[in-house]
Design an enzyme around this catalytic site. Sequence first.
Site, PDB file in Angstrom:
ATOM      1  N   SER A 137      50.708  55.801  44.385  1.00 49.25           N
ATOM      2  CA  SER A 137      49.444  56.364  43.911  1.00 49.25           C
ATOM      3  C   SER A 137      48.985  57.481  44.833  1.00 49.25           C
ATOM      4  O   SER A 137      49.245  57.453  46.047  1.00 49.25           O
ATOM      5  CB  SER A 137      48.399  55.250  43.915  1.00 49.25           C
ATOM      6  OG  SER A 137      47.103  55.792  43.800  1.00 49.25           O
ATOM      7  N   TYR A 161      43.905  47.673  48.208  1.00 49.81           N
ATOM      8  CA  TYR A 161      44.821  48.131  47.158  1.00 49.81           C
ATOM      9  C   TYR A 161      45.687  49.284  47.674  1.00 49.81           C
ATOM     10  O   TYR A 161      46.918  49.264  47.582  1.00 49.81           O
ATOM     11  CB  TYR A 161      44.042  48.591  45.908  1.00 49.81           C
ATOM     12  CG  TYR A 161      44.901  49.378  44.948  1.00 49.81           C
ATOM     13  CD1 TYR A 161      45.911  48.752  44.227  1.00 49.81           C
ATOM     14  CD2 TYR A 161      44.723  50.763  44.790  1.00 49.81           C
ATOM     15  CE1 TYR A 161      46.734  49.482  43.360  1.00 49.81           C
ATOM     16  CE2 TYR A 161      45.531  51.492  43.931  1.00 49.81           C
ATOM     17  CZ  TYR A 161      46.528  50.853  43.223  1.00 49.81           C
ATOM     18  OH  TYR A 161      47.343  51.574  42.379  1.00 49.81           O
ATOM     19  N   LYS A 165      49.957  49.821  48.547  1.00 45.70           N
ATOM     20  CA  LYS A 165      50.846  50.905  48.090  1.00 45.70           C
ATOM     21  C   LYS A 165      51.543  51.555  49.287  1.00 45.70           C
ATOM     22  O   LYS A 165      52.748  51.805  49.261  1.00 45.70           O
ATOM     23  CB  LYS A 165      50.050  51.961  47.309  1.00 45.70           C
ATOM     24  CG  LYS A 165      49.530  51.475  45.969  1.00 45.70           C
ATOM     25  CD  LYS A 165      50.652  51.290  44.974  1.00 45.70           C
ATOM     26  CE  LYS A 165      50.227  50.500  43.763  1.00 45.70           C
ATOM     27  NZ  LYS A 165      51.322  50.019  42.943  1.00 45.70           N
TER      28      LYS A 165
HETATM   29  P1  NAD Z   1      48.358  47.380  34.347  1.00 47.86           P
HETATM   30  O1  NAD Z   1      47.512  46.333  34.997  1.00 47.86           O
HETATM   31  O2  NAD Z   1      48.043  47.779  32.955  1.00 47.86           O
HETATM   32  O3  NAD Z   1      49.895  46.963  34.409  1.00 47.86           O
HETATM   33  C1  NAD Z   1      50.415  46.152  35.441  1.00 47.86           C
HETATM   34  C2  NAD Z   1      51.216  45.059  34.763  1.00 47.86           C
HETATM   35  O4  NAD Z   1      51.801  44.218  35.760  1.00 47.86           O
HETATM   36  C3  NAD Z   1      50.374  44.152  33.854  1.00 47.86           C
HETATM   37  O5  NAD Z   1      51.018  44.019  32.605  1.00 47.86           O
HETATM   38  C4  NAD Z   1      50.324  42.826  34.613  1.00 47.86           C
HETATM   39  O6  NAD Z   1      50.251  41.728  33.724  1.00 47.86           O
HETATM   40  C5  NAD Z   1      51.636  42.875  35.379  1.00 47.86           C
HETATM   41  N1  NAD Z   1      51.645  42.091  36.608  1.00 47.86           N
HETATM   42  C6  NAD Z   1      50.735  42.113  37.621  1.00 47.86           C
HETATM   43  N2  NAD Z   1      51.114  41.275  38.597  1.00 47.86           N
HETATM   44  C7  NAD Z   1      52.295  40.720  38.211  1.00 47.86           C
HETATM   45  C8  NAD Z   1      53.181  39.789  38.791  1.00 47.86           C
HETATM   46  N3  NAD Z   1      52.921  39.229  39.987  1.00 47.86           N
HETATM   47  N4  NAD Z   1      54.293  39.439  38.111  1.00 47.86           N
HETATM   48  C9  NAD Z   1      54.562  39.979  36.905  1.00 47.86           C
HETATM   49  N5  NAD Z   1      53.754  40.864  36.303  1.00 47.86           N
HETATM   50  C10 NAD Z   1      52.640  41.236  36.940  1.00 47.86           C
HETATM   51  O7  NAD Z   1      48.337  48.645  35.315  1.00 47.86           O
HETATM   52  P2  NAD Z   1      48.884  50.127  35.070  1.00 47.86           P
HETATM   53  O8  NAD Z   1      47.708  51.031  35.012  1.00 47.86           O
HETATM   54  O9  NAD Z   1      49.867  50.145  33.981  1.00 47.86           O
HETATM   55  O10 NAD Z   1      49.574  50.382  36.474  1.00 47.86           O
HETATM   56  C11 NAD Z   1      50.969  50.157  36.673  1.00 47.86           C
HETATM   57  C12 NAD Z   1      51.305  50.431  38.124  1.00 47.86           C
HETATM   58  O11 NAD Z   1      50.937  51.770  38.448  1.00 47.86           O
HETATM   59  C13 NAD Z   1      50.559  49.530  39.109  1.00 47.86           C
HETATM   60  O12 NAD Z   1      51.436  49.205  40.167  1.00 47.86           O
HETATM   61  C14 NAD Z   1      49.446  50.421  39.625  1.00 47.86           C
HETATM   62  O13 NAD Z   1      49.030  50.072  40.904  1.00 47.86           O
HETATM   63  C15 NAD Z   1      50.115  51.788  39.596  1.00 47.86           C
HETATM   64  N6  NAD Z   1      49.155  52.891  39.490  1.00 47.86           N
HETATM   65  C16 NAD Z   1      48.260  52.904  38.460  1.00 47.86           C
HETATM   66  C17 NAD Z   1      47.327  53.930  38.370  1.00 47.86           C
HETATM   67  C18 NAD Z   1      46.295  53.948  37.276  1.00 47.86           C
HETATM   68  O14 NAD Z   1      45.307  54.651  37.409  1.00 47.86           O
HETATM   69  N7  NAD Z   1      46.485  53.223  36.165  1.00 47.86           N
HETATM   70  C19 NAD Z   1      47.327  54.958  39.329  1.00 47.86           C
HETATM   71  C20 NAD Z   1      48.267  54.925  40.358  1.00 47.86           C
HETATM   72  C21 NAD Z   1      49.184  53.875  40.429  1.00 47.86           C
END
Ligand code: NAD
Length: 351
Positions: A137, A161, A165
């Site tokens: 991120s 958080y 990362k």
């Molecule tokens: P999201 O919460 O929609 O998706 C994450 C998924 O991981 C979910 O389906 C959740 O059920 C699953 N999950 C969480 N913990 C788990 C575990 N221990 N075992 C199995 N499954 C698990 O989030 P997103 O927005 O799709 O983000 C995806 C990734 O991208 C994350 O790692 C997040 O930190 C990173 N990210 C997101 C953003 C944003 O703004 N959305 C920005 C930068 C980085």
Amino acid sequence: MKIVVTGGAGYIGSHTCVELLENGWEVVVVDNLANSSFEALKRVEEITGKKIEFYQTDIRDKSKLSEIFSAYTSNSETSENHQKCSIDAVIHFAGLKAVGESVALPLEYYSNNITGTLTLLEVMKQYGVKNLVFSSSATVYGDPHTLPIKENFPLSVTNPYGRTKLMIEEILKDLHVSDPSWNIALLRYFNPVGADSSGRIGEDPFGIPNNLIPYIAQVAVGRLSFLNIFGDDYNTPDGTGVRDFIHVSDLAAGHIKALPKLFTNPGVVVYNLGTGKGHSVMELVRSFEKASDRKIPFKIAQRRAGDIAACYADPSKAERELDWKAVRTIDDMCRDTWNWQKNNPNGFRKD
Ligand code: NAD
Ligand code: UDP
């Protein structure tokens, strides 16, 4: 041609599954559905006309994860060194992602994100799968001194958080030092928004959204009454915060471009995935009003603790080395979010 997608039922994961399937990859999703719905994967199958293999598993459950990898490993050779796993790479999205919640629940965040990643890496190592794309991120840049942000800027984080990362990035670099046959792409996302153009999948936060666009979308659809704009006195053109909003389908396409890069044995590579353009909170409100043809009532509120004034990427490294570039505008992002939200006012839930 098989990719394991952890967290594949989530927001970015489900959109990446669409891109993977449309580009001929076979997709195996591992997700505990802690923050997502199985319905999202059914809709990915409907959009693409292709099947997903799905395991509802927590990535911290090492024995279940091993069973999954073992199911794709040929048993023809008896010696463990000659086992052949047909998984080409893992795209690792699974994790918890809410900054505020991470301050209140640090142990849950460290367990889920760090222990989850360590367990995944151990199982990958056991089965000889050493190609990984990791969801990092822009938060790892902290409050940068200059803009746009390049990959070689100093890194700093201010909340659990962000720390997960940054720690995972460091862990992955250490892993590569110990064994250079690992290939790892650290993709630093800026602000992913928008939805698939079909309107069938999109962001579906549980509870009141923390992020700007899902909040605006729920105001537009009448689930929330007004938007709080967190500060209009920043040193930005209109005083509201500036971010690099990137369409989730462009972001998903970046992952597809990272895969062939991994197969050239690059070691650890780092890319910003952003558009390179900053847009203000107020610009987003106006663009969403245009897309939805509705007024978005708002109030100016206090600055939100921990927010920075402005943040946008220099994405030129990804363009140069991955041949990837974000093409969609903020009007596209708002149109597609609105299309998803108005057709699914309660997200993936039926009532
Ligand atoms: P999201 O919460 O929609 O998706 C994450 C998924 O991981 C979910 O389906 C959740 O059920 C699953 N999950 C969480 N913990 C788990 C575990 N221990 N075992 C199995 N499954 C698990 O989030 P997103 O927005 O799709 O983000 C995806 C990734 O991208 C994350 O790692 C997040 O930190 C990173 N990210 C997101 C953003 C944003 O703004 N959305 C920005 C930068 C980085
Ligand atoms: N924001 C806002 N009201 C909200 C949510 C967010 O004014 O209800 C602002 C926030 O202060 C920031 C921008 O919108 O300037 C993007 O915030 P978001 O939480 O979507 O992403 P972040 O950049 O914090 O990861």
